[in-house]
Design a protein around this motif. Sequence first.
Motif, mmCIF file in Angstrom:
data_model
loop_
_atom_site.group_PDB
_atom_site.id
_atom_site.type_symbol
_atom_site.label_atom_id
_atom_site.label_comp_id
_atom_site.label_asym_id
_atom_site.label_seq_id
_atom_site.Cartn_x
_atom_site.Cartn_y
_atom_site.Cartn_z
ATOM 1 N N GLU A 2 120.714 -49.781 87.558
ATOM 2 C CA GLU A 2 119.355 -51.118 87.371
ATOM 3 C C GLU A 2 118.515 -50.207 87.425
ATOM 4 O O GLU A 2 117.610 -50.091 86.368
ATOM 5 C CB GLU A 2 119.581 -50.960 88.710
ATOM 6 N N VAL A 5 117.856 -49.456 83.627
ATOM 7 C CA VAL A 5 117.357 -51.037 82.536
ATOM 8 C C VAL A 5 115.849 -51.317 82.792
ATOM 9 O O VAL A 5 115.563 -51.433 82.596
ATOM 10 C CB VAL A 5 118.435 -51.779 83.579
ATOM 11 N N PRO A 9 112.537 -52.039 79.404
ATOM 12 C CA PRO A 9 113.236 -53.502 79.616
ATOM 13 C C PRO A 9 113.496 -53.621 78.483
ATOM 14 O O PRO A 9 114.231 -54.557 78.025
ATOM 15 C CB PRO A 9 111.707 -53.841 79.792
ATOM 16 N N SER A 11 115.812 -52.139 76.576
ATOM 17 C CA SER A 11 117.049 -51.573 75.673
ATOM 18 C C SER A 11 118.273 -52.545 76.043
ATOM 19 O O SER A 11 118.634 -52.949 76.896
ATOM 20 C CB SER A 11 117.500 -50.646 76.844
ATOM 21 N N TRP A 12 118.647 -53.142 75.348
ATOM 22 C CA TRP A 12 119.572 -53.871 75.309
ATOM 23 C C TRP A 12 121.633 -53.134 74.818
ATOM 24 O O TRP A 12 120.914 -52.143 73.853
ATOM 25 C CB TRP A 12 119.646 -55.078 74.282
ATOM 26 N N ASP A 13 122.124 -53.756 75.739
ATOM 27 C CA ASP A 13 122.972 -52.948 75.414
ATOM 28 C C ASP A 13 124.050 -53.322 74.137
ATOM 29 O O ASP A 13 125.181 -52.390 73.175
ATOM 30 C CB ASP A 13 124.417 -53.384 75.651
ATOM 31 N N MET A 14 123.698 -54.657 73.373
ATOM 32 C CA MET A 14 124.910 -54.714 71.901
ATOM 33 C C MET A 14 123.278 -56.084 71.337
ATOM 34 O O MET A 14 122.959 -56.427 72.090
ATOM 35 C CB MET A 14 125.812 -55.877 71.942
ATOM 36 N N VAL A 15 122.954 -56.143 70.148
ATOM 37 C CA VAL A 15 122.773 -56.997 69.878
ATOM 38 C C VAL A 15 123.920 -57.484 68.501
ATOM 39 O O VAL A 15 124.431 -56.497 67.913
ATOM 40 C CB VAL A 15 121.699 -56.114 68.943
ATOM 41 N N ILE A 16 123.527 -58.828 69.067
ATOM 42 C CA ILE A 16 125.048 -60.028 67.596
ATOM 43 C C ILE A 16 123.380 -59.963 66.134
ATOM 44 O O ILE A 16 122.933 -60.774 66.933
ATOM 45 C CB ILE A 16 125.499 -60.533 68.298
ATOM 46 N N LYS A 17 124.330 -59.290 65.176
ATOM 47 C CA LYS A 17 123.547 -60.006 64.315
ATOM 48 C C LYS A 17 124.132 -60.841 63.370
ATOM 49 O O LYS A 17 125.501 -59.866 62.607
ATOM 50 C CB LYS A 17 122.372 -59.719 63.768
ATOM 51 N N PRO A 18 123.242 -60.670 61.990
ATOM 52 C CA PRO A 18 124.482 -61.196 60.724
ATOM 53 C C PRO A 18 124.852 -59.730 59.854
ATOM 54 O O PRO A 18 123.922 -58.464 60.560
ATOM 55 C CB PRO A 18 122.714 -61.229 59.425
#
Lengths: 287, 425
Positions: A2, A5, A9, A11-18
């Motif tokens: 926690e 994070v 703020p 920081s993302w665990d995963m980025v879905i992109k083309p």
Amino acid sequence: MEQKVDKDPGSWDMVIKPKTGWFDIDLKELWRYRDLIGMFVKRDFVTFYKQTILGPLWYVIQPLMTTVVFTVIFGNFAKIPTDGLPPFLFYLAGNVVWGYFANTLKQTSDTFNVNASIFGKVYFPRLTVPAAVSLVNFAQFFIQLVLFLGFYFYFMAIGTPITPSLWILAVPLLLLQMAILTFGIGILLSSLTTKYKDLRFAMGFVIQLWMYATPIVYPLSQVPDKYRTLYVLNPMVSIVESFRYAFLGSGAIRMDYVLISWLVTIVCLTIGIILFSRVEKTFMDTV
Amino acid sequence: MSVIKIENLWKEYRLGVIGHGTLTHDLQSWWARKRGKEDPNSQLTPVLAGQEKQIDGNRFWALRDINLEVKQGEILGIIGKNGAGKSTLLKILSRVTAPTQGSIKVKGRIASLLEVGTGFHPELTGLENIFMNGAILGMSKQEIKWKLDEIIDFSGVEAFIDTPVKRYSSGMYVRLAFAVAAHLEPEILIVDEVLAVGDADFQKKCIGKMKDVSTQGRTVLVVSHNLITIRALCTHCIEIKNGSVAGNGNPKEIIQQYLHQNIKNENDGSGYIDKNASMYNTGHIKFTRLYISNEKEMLSSVVKYCYDINIHLQLTSDNSYSDLLFHVYIKTTEGLIVSYATNLYSDFDVCLKKGENNLLIKLSNNLQPASYIVSVSISKVDGITMEYVEDIMKFSISEPVIKRAIKWNDPYRGLTVMNSDWIIS
């Protein structure tokens, strides 16, 4: 967790992109899913036995029968020379290696079609499937290798003049190359079959024809010199011939053939991974 | 704190044509073109109304510029008609397919249950499939072992756990599959239409589990056509329409807005009914107008609390009829039938003459303040429906003036109120 994070703020665990880049395979993720690969391997093993009488015996029946047939037809009737080796051992060595290549290739090239229903529902690294297929087949290969060694020592014991060469030390490397090559070509073809389903139907006889372009029923020494350069571009030539030379101590393998074969292997693997990573993200839209 | 952030998300599908794999298709296209006919492989006509603008040449934009943030601990309901793009969105979120443009940023692990029993192998036993399914959903072997008892217990199939799942009933199958997914403990759980299967008891369990999951600070995304579930379960709701987000807010409002578009025959207040509004019609009787008047005999769509509802129905008949049955349905905007009026239970016979008829239906009203929708049908005694118009008109019950100074904000509970006497002895 926690706290980490909150500190950052953005920081993302995963980025879905083309789809981006050429080489988009996440090996770390593949490692995280190693349990899944194990489950696939176990599943394929278990379901192979179910409702069969002979069970695991099937693993050795196939190469054994093929070898007997080869020995009778090519050895006794056609009288194709075998570099002075006992024909049975000669063909068995070739069949064991070729069996791995042919089975694995056939199964991996169908990765997307066979698993379309699972792939359409959940995400997991798609490479786990061909990886598992390779492992299952490798285990099968190992059983067949034991069969080969059994006959090998039997022939030695009855006084057949066969002597292993020093190349036997390189057998692990050889098997590694065999696995890499098969995996590479397999995922390459699997990527192409999502778009060109024709390839699925062609696979069967292409593998059959490929066998005749590989020294399985005849030795490399029988190939005329003027075709050799072209012939050794087939990466399986070096693998089969080296395998025989290592155990049986007779053959026409040369170091430059081995290097060419490795080169082709690396090229196949690279193209395979590039195509696979291009296809795996969006194949659901085309399959 | 946001756990999912969707930015400018677009998803394109190609319509037919380019590079469709097999040689036969290519030949088929070529042959069709040669004869000057339509290419059988290039056509994919939009079957659903409203999708025309999603098509751009050969492209079909299944999702158009979706922007959305989901906060931690939210249960987000996603509603929309078939083909609106809900499943495409979930597919991208669960990484089954990739977007064409835009991005989704995610914090934590996502597990999806797009359809039940993913990766179940029919030959493997229930137990083996728990491990198999768990591994596919991203659990490690150790994790599954820890939760094994809980999973088996939750699924309620412990007696059959060593039986191959090909012998399971579909209900057992679903329960086992959901049990695995529910114990995955992902930070984000995606559920699509799963609740449609399984008995009431199990559905209750599932809803409870989802609520649990969200109170533990995890996030749930639910796609369902069951609006009652969405309303009961979700803390937040979005509506997707033709590939875009059409509404985003609290479930009650979004559902109302969504349903409001679906009132097919709602008229402008004058009460004339469209000729094609009938759901069933035998061609003998036709409703032409329906309106509601208030206690001052004025046209109005607002009825006072506990005052009679006066429905005026005009209809034309091609003959004279007797022994007809009238049915009036009062529905909530969520589609639940609250009340029903009919002459079926009484001896009153409505007789129609040839030509135009006017009918006044007086309903004594105990509805709570809210919006309601009227549907009317006429049938013969043998059960044949002669005319049925669904969702003709919307009206509302106004709130009465409450004289007491109450300090809470929902004094109207339930859907109807009962006449009551209070006697102390």
